[in-house]
Design a protein around this motif. Structure first.
Motif, PDB file in Angstrom:
ATOM      1  N   GLN A 127       0.828  -1.215   0.000  1.00  0.00           N
ATOM      2  CA  GLN A 127       0.000   0.000   0.000  1.00  0.00           C
ATOM      3  C   GLN A 127       0.858   1.259   0.000  1.00  0.00           C
ATOM      4  OE1 GLN A 127      -3.452   0.143  -0.280  1.00  0.00           O
ATOM      5  NE2 GLN A 127      -3.083  -2.013  -0.780  1.00  0.00           N
ATOM      6  N   SER A 128       1.995   1.216   0.681  1.00  0.00           N
ATOM      7  CA  SER A 128       2.898   2.379   0.696  1.00  0.00           C
ATOM      8  C   SER A 128       3.441   2.657  -0.692  1.00  0.00           C
ATOM      9  CB  SER A 128       4.052   2.131   1.678  1.00  0.00           C
ATOM     10  OG  SER A 128       3.580   2.045   2.997  1.00  0.00           O
ATOM     11  N   ILE A 129       3.840   1.609  -1.402  1.00  0.00           N
ATOM     12  CA  ILE A 129       4.353   1.777  -2.761  1.00  0.00           C
ATOM     13  C   ILE A 129       3.261   2.318  -3.677  1.00  0.00           C
ATOM     14  CG2 ILE A 129       5.229   0.543  -4.788  1.00  0.00           C
ATOM     15  CD1 ILE A 129       6.634  -1.367  -2.795  1.00  0.00           C
ATOM     16  N   ARG A 130       2.069   1.763  -3.539  1.00  0.00           N
ATOM     17  CA  ARG A 130       0.973   2.133  -4.443  1.00  0.00           C
ATOM     18  C   ARG A 130       0.468   3.548  -4.189  1.00  0.00           C
ATOM     19  NH1 ARG A 130      -3.775  -1.977  -4.192  1.00  0.00           N
ATOM     20  NH2 ARG A 130      -2.053  -3.284  -4.933  1.00  0.00           N
ATOM     21  N   HIS A 131       0.297   3.925  -2.913  1.00  0.00           N
ATOM     22  CA  HIS A 131      -0.374   5.187  -2.605  1.00  0.00           C
ATOM     23  C   HIS A 131       0.546   6.311  -2.136  1.00  0.00           C
ATOM     24  CE1 HIS A 131      -4.321   3.369  -3.068  1.00  0.00           C
ATOM     25  NE2 HIS A 131      -3.953   2.382  -2.252  1.00  0.00           N
ATOM     26  N   ILE A 132       1.768   5.964  -1.651  1.00  0.00           N
ATOM     27  CA  ILE A 132       2.645   6.998  -1.081  1.00  0.00           C
ATOM     28  C   ILE A 132       3.864   7.248  -1.953  1.00  0.00           C
ATOM     29  CG2 ILE A 132       4.059   7.630   0.909  1.00  0.00           C
ATOM     30  CD1 ILE A 132       2.169   5.989   2.655  1.00  0.00           C
ATOM     31  N   TYR A 133       4.686   6.223  -2.165  1.00  0.00           N
ATOM     32  CA  TYR A 133       5.969   6.430  -2.833  1.00  0.00           C
ATOM     33  C   TYR A 133       5.830   6.747  -4.315  1.00  0.00           C
ATOM     34  CZ  TYR A 133       7.322   4.282   1.563  1.00  0.00           C
ATOM     35  OH  TYR A 133       7.452   3.994   2.898  1.00  0.00           O
ATOM     36  N   ASN A 134       4.678   6.439  -4.901  1.00  0.00           N
ATOM     37  CA  ASN A 134       4.430   6.807  -6.296  1.00  0.00           C
ATOM     38  C   ASN A 134       3.449   7.966  -6.412  1.00  0.00           C
ATOM     39  OD1 ASN A 134       6.122   4.913  -7.635  1.00  0.00           O
ATOM     40  ND2 ASN A 134       4.634   3.295  -7.217  1.00  0.00           N
TER      41      ASN A 134
END
Length: 464
Positions: free
Chosen positions: A369-376
């Motif tokens: 979820q961090s990759i999908r919604h935050i880091y990108n």
């Protein structure tokens, strides 16, 4: 398999710059390890973390974490984790009185200090700053690359083409920077607790071995002797089949765990404040870590407390607090369960990676979820691109000036580099001169780098 490390030999209050006839410190209030903490927190390099991006751009419409606030919070978690593990070691092992005192009372200060400094070597613009430095050197014209490689060893070239913030942190804490001695001179124990990847740049980044210590690097060629001195003092074994790869110091697992715990929940908290992640999403990700029952932090008690809180931001803050406490307990258990393998230098994963499958599955969902919604997220990507442009252009200007001979413009450019980063074109080696340029740029804050970029490219020129 190397010979197992011993708890009795893994700590020392010796400092790299100690003289053989050192006069005992008259400060009876603070121990050596408390002074480590104080020296780091009062340093200018630590203060500059206030204007270095953690994840989201600075400044923003809502107050989000920067590298400094993140490091302070990691230190808080690391101190508690160090206390929990230290007491367990003191209780379960037949240590000398001095050993029991260290693990009971001093280990929290060591881990807290190491956590304070864990990001001190990171360049501006978040992790993209590291990528920008690597990209610049790897993307140089063939003729320029050849010129650099011909004037340094393969390991020295790898210090730039594989630039690593962890190695840079060790350099900042041990290098003299044109002074008589290092401004920090912190204990070898605290230094060892910072080096997550005890390998050179050339032997680091070697994921084929499966060894956690070679996924990145922990020290540059210029600090190789400094690291070897620490490894010898604390009896850290070299790993077989490598020239400069060592077993991790067990304390590093605590420093790493504190960081791993903090960024997972804090990045989510920042994302919630910015409207990127909903409270319900965070609840679904973090609530399953708690057990059923009627204990203080059981899932029912946590739900009951959350239901009484009105403000969604306060709900997330409470969930963050109890989740960190839960993870500290789990990591303490994991540390003690992995003790034998860790002391043998064979633990190949972080503490969070060796938790029971129930928790590693939940952590994987958080990461996804961090990759999908935050880091990108758009603003995060924008600051990463800015980092590539700003850092790349600054390196281009200063490295070209360094390589130019007798050029009037180049001499002017090099005058901008502070005296603490000496450039000696007559007697100095290209490697050390290039390090001075990289030291200067990597130590900049986000705003200073942007301001200098604008000034020397002519985008912003002050009126006379």
């Amino acid at each position: 398999m190397p010979q197992s490390m011993q708890w009795a030999h893994l700590y020392s209050d010796a400092r790299p710059n100690d003289a053989s006839d050192k006069t005992p410190n008259s400060d009876t209030l603070r121990t050596s390890f408390m002074r480590d903490y104080d020296r780091i927190i009062f340093s200018s390099a630590f203060r500059r973390l206030q204007n270095k991006t953690q994840v989201f751009p600075l400044p923003g419409p809502a107050f989000v974490h920067n590298r400094l606030t993140h490091s302070l919070e990691v230190a808080s978690v690391g101190r508690t984790l160090g206390k929990a593990v230290g007491q367990q070691i003191a209780e379960t092992h037949n240590l000398s009185p001095a050993g029991k005192e260290f693990y009971t009372y001093e280990l929290p200060s060591v881990i807290g200090a190491a956590c304070l400094a864990h990001d001190i070597g990171n360049p501006p613009f978040g992790h993209s700053g590291e990528d920008a430095i690597r990209h610049y050197f790897n993307d140089l014209a063939d003729s320029t690359q050849r010129r650099l490689k011909d004037n340094m060893s393969p390991n020295q070239w790898a210090d730039f083409s594989r630039f690593e913030g962890n190695s840079n942190a060790f350099r900042i804490l041990t290098h003299n920077f044109n002074e008589a001695s290092s401004a920090y001179n912190i204990t070898q124990t605290t230094l060892a607790a910072i080096v997550k990847y005890p390998a050179t740049s050339l032997e680091g980044f070697n994921k084929k071995t499966g060894l956690i210590s070679t996924k990145k690097s922990g020290y540059f060629d210029s600090e190789r002797d400094a690291w070897k001195s620490i490894a010898t003092q604390l009896a850290l074994p070299q790993l077989e089949g490598f020239e400069d790869v060592y077993a991790r110091h067990p304390f590093v697992f605590l420093t790493e765990a504190a960081d791993d715990i903090c960024y997972r929940i804090i990045d989510m908290e920042d994302a919630h404040r910015l409207g990127v992640i909903s409270y319900q999403q965070i609840l679904e990700l973090f609530l399953p870590f708690f057990d059923e029952g009627q204990t203080y932090n059981s899932i029912d008690k946590v739900r009951e407390k959350l239901d009484k809180i009105i403000d969604p931001n306060r709900k997330v803050e409470y969930l963050r607090a109890v989740w960190i406490g839960r993870m500290i307990d789990l990591c303490k258990e994991a540390f003690m369960q992995q003790e034998s393998l860790m002391l043998a230098g064979g633990l190949q994963q972080s503490l969070l990676d060796v938790l029971p499958e129930r928790y590693t599955t939940l952590l994987k969902k958080i990461d996804e979820q961090s990759i999908r919604h935050i880091y990108n997220q758009k603003s995060v990507v924008e600051i990463e691109i800015a980092g590539f442009n700003v850092i790349g252009k600054l390196l281009e200007i200063f490295v070209e000036a360094l390589l130019a001979s007798g050029n009037a413009k180049s001499e002017k450019v090099l005058q901008l580099i502070p005296a603490q980063f000496p450039i000696d074109k007559e007697m100095g080696s290209l490697y050390h001169n290039l390090q001075s340029v990289t030291d200067y740029i990597s130590g900049m804050t986000d705003l200073y780098a942007i301001d200098l970029f604008r000034k020397i490219t002519g985008i912003t020129i002050k009126e006379l």
